[in-house]
Design an enzyme around this catalytic site. Structure first.
Site, short mmCIF file in Angstrom:
data_model
loop_
_atom_site.label_atom_id
_atom_site.label_comp_id
_atom_site.label_asym_id
_atom_site.label_seq_id
_atom_site.Cartn_x
_atom_site.Cartn_y
_atom_site.Cartn_z
N ARG A 1 19.44 -8.83 -10.87
CA ARG A 1 20.43 -8.39 -11.85
C ARG A 1 21.72 -9.20 -11.68
O ARG A 1 22.63 -8.81 -10.96
CB ARG A 1 20.70 -6.90 -11.69
CG ARG A 1 19.51 -6.04 -12.05
CD ARG A 1 19.73 -4.60 -11.66
NE ARG A 1 19.92 -4.48 -10.22
CZ ARG A 1 19.98 -3.31 -9.58
NH1 ARG A 1 19.88 -2.18 -10.25
NH2 ARG A 1 20.15 -3.28 -8.27
N ASP B 1 25.32 -10.92 -12.16
CA ASP B 1 26.61 -10.37 -12.55
C ASP B 1 27.19 -11.12 -13.75
O ASP B 1 26.67 -12.15 -14.18
CB ASP B 1 27.59 -10.47 -11.38
CG ASP B 1 27.34 -9.42 -10.31
OD1 ASP B 1 26.63 -8.45 -10.58
OD2 ASP B 1 27.88 -9.59 -9.19
N TYR C 1 18.94 -19.52 -5.65
CA TYR C 1 20.12 -19.79 -6.46
C TYR C 1 20.65 -21.19 -6.16
O TYR C 1 20.45 -21.73 -5.07
CB TYR C 1 21.24 -18.78 -6.14
CG TYR C 1 21.03 -17.40 -6.69
CD1 TYR C 1 21.59 -17.03 -7.91
CD2 TYR C 1 20.30 -16.45 -5.99
CE1 TYR C 1 21.42 -15.74 -8.42
CE2 TYR C 1 20.12 -15.16 -6.49
CZ TYR C 1 20.69 -14.82 -7.70
OH TYR C 1 20.51 -13.56 -8.20
N ARG D 1 27.84 -15.71 -3.69
CA ARG D 1 29.18 -16.23 -3.99
C ARG D 1 30.13 -16.08 -2.81
O ARG D 1 31.04 -16.88 -2.62
CB ARG D 1 29.72 -15.57 -5.25
CG ARG D 1 28.99 -16.05 -6.49
CD ARG D 1 29.68 -15.63 -7.76
NE ARG D 1 29.52 -14.22 -8.06
CZ ARG D 1 30.47 -13.41 -8.48
NH1 ARG D 1 31.71 -13.87 -8.62
NH2 ARG D 1 30.22 -12.16 -8.77
#
Length: 277
Positions: free
Chosen positions: A55, A57, A118, A206
């Site tokens: 999910r 952001d 990622y 992040r």
């Protein structure tokens, strides 16, 4: 009960104008747009059980997102071969369904996944990001040293408690296994971090990037990001890197479909919610 068919959807999107993946009543989200379009094509409520691998952001992109949903088998037989192109005509240009594949009923996009990968793009060019890449590349104001970035990354690989890098949720573990974390500098000068783990807690990717960047520009020693792994609470010293540099590029699943259910059972026992970095 009507026979139902489970479909795997491979999805890409530019997250710039989305408030993340998860449907929200008053916000534009990827799941919301996708379900609205499916309802338009198939009829309201025909597609059910939309479940996503990660999910993401608000502002985070995806080139390799995976989700699943269920359709009445007769509806799938009617639309198979045509549905992908119909969605392409009706979906907005910042989200694409690239493939729709029939999968076993025990395939779970979220819990059957074995890894999520990622990438985070950064430029340290003095003029900033190229205009055509400004929505997916972070402009960093200081020169970055590739060797320092990789030295900082090396200490974060493996199974650790990443509490210092996560937004804690009640009854959710912050124990994660990072199987790959490294940086490269592409021929165009862009620095790309690749981060892979079985799962991530919220803001983890992040936050890791934010910690490595200050080691890469010399403001912190390369040992500093790994030193935070001893913390058991979110570290206020870590700055979360902006969302727009991040993209979900791949989700892995067992090669043998017979393993989908076993993997899903194992994941459910290990941890609760899977979220974006």
């Amino acid at each position: 009960m009507d026979e139902r068919t489970r479909l795997r959807l491979d999805v890409s999107y530019d997250g710039t104008d989305f408030s993340g993946w998860a449907a929200q009543p008053t916000r534009r989200t990827v799941a919301g747009v996708l379900m609205q379009t499916l309802d338009l094509v198939l009829g309201a409520g025909t597609a059910t059980g939309l479940t996503v691998a990660g999910r993401t952001d608000a502002g985070v992109h995806a080139t390799g997102q995976v989700c699943h949903l269920d359709l009445p088998a007769e509806v799938w037989r009617q639309h198979d071969g045509k549905l992908l192109r119909r969605l392409a005509r009706l979906l907005p240009p910042d989200v694409r369904v690239r493939a729709m594949t029939e999968v076993p009923a025990d395939f779970d996009a979220r819990f059957s996944a074995t890894f999520r990968r990622y990438e985070y793009r950064v430029t340290d060019a003095p003029w900033g990001a190229e205009p055509l890449r400004r929505t997916d590349t972070l402009a960093w104001p200081k020169p970055l040293d590739l060797a320092a970035l990789n030295a900082a990354a090396a200490g974060l690989v493996g199974e650790h408690d990443f509490a210092a890098y996560c937004r804690r949720k009640e009854n959710a573990t912050t124990l994660r296994e990072v199987t790959r974390l490294d940086w490269r500098r592409d021929p165009d000068g862009i620095l790309v971090a690749t981060v892979q783990a079985d799962a991530f807690c919220q803001n983890m990717v992040r936050s890791l990037v934010g910690a490595m960047l200050v080691a890469g520009d010399g403001r912190r020693p390369v040992e500093w990001p790994a030193s935070l792994l001893s913390r058991r609470e979110r570290s206020s010293e870590v700055t979360v890197a902006p969302a727009h540099g991040l993209a979900l590029v791949e989700v892995g699943y067992p090669a043998d479909p017979a393993e989908y259910a076993r993997r899903a059972d194992l994941t459910r026992r290990l941890r609760v919610p899977v979220a974006e970095g």
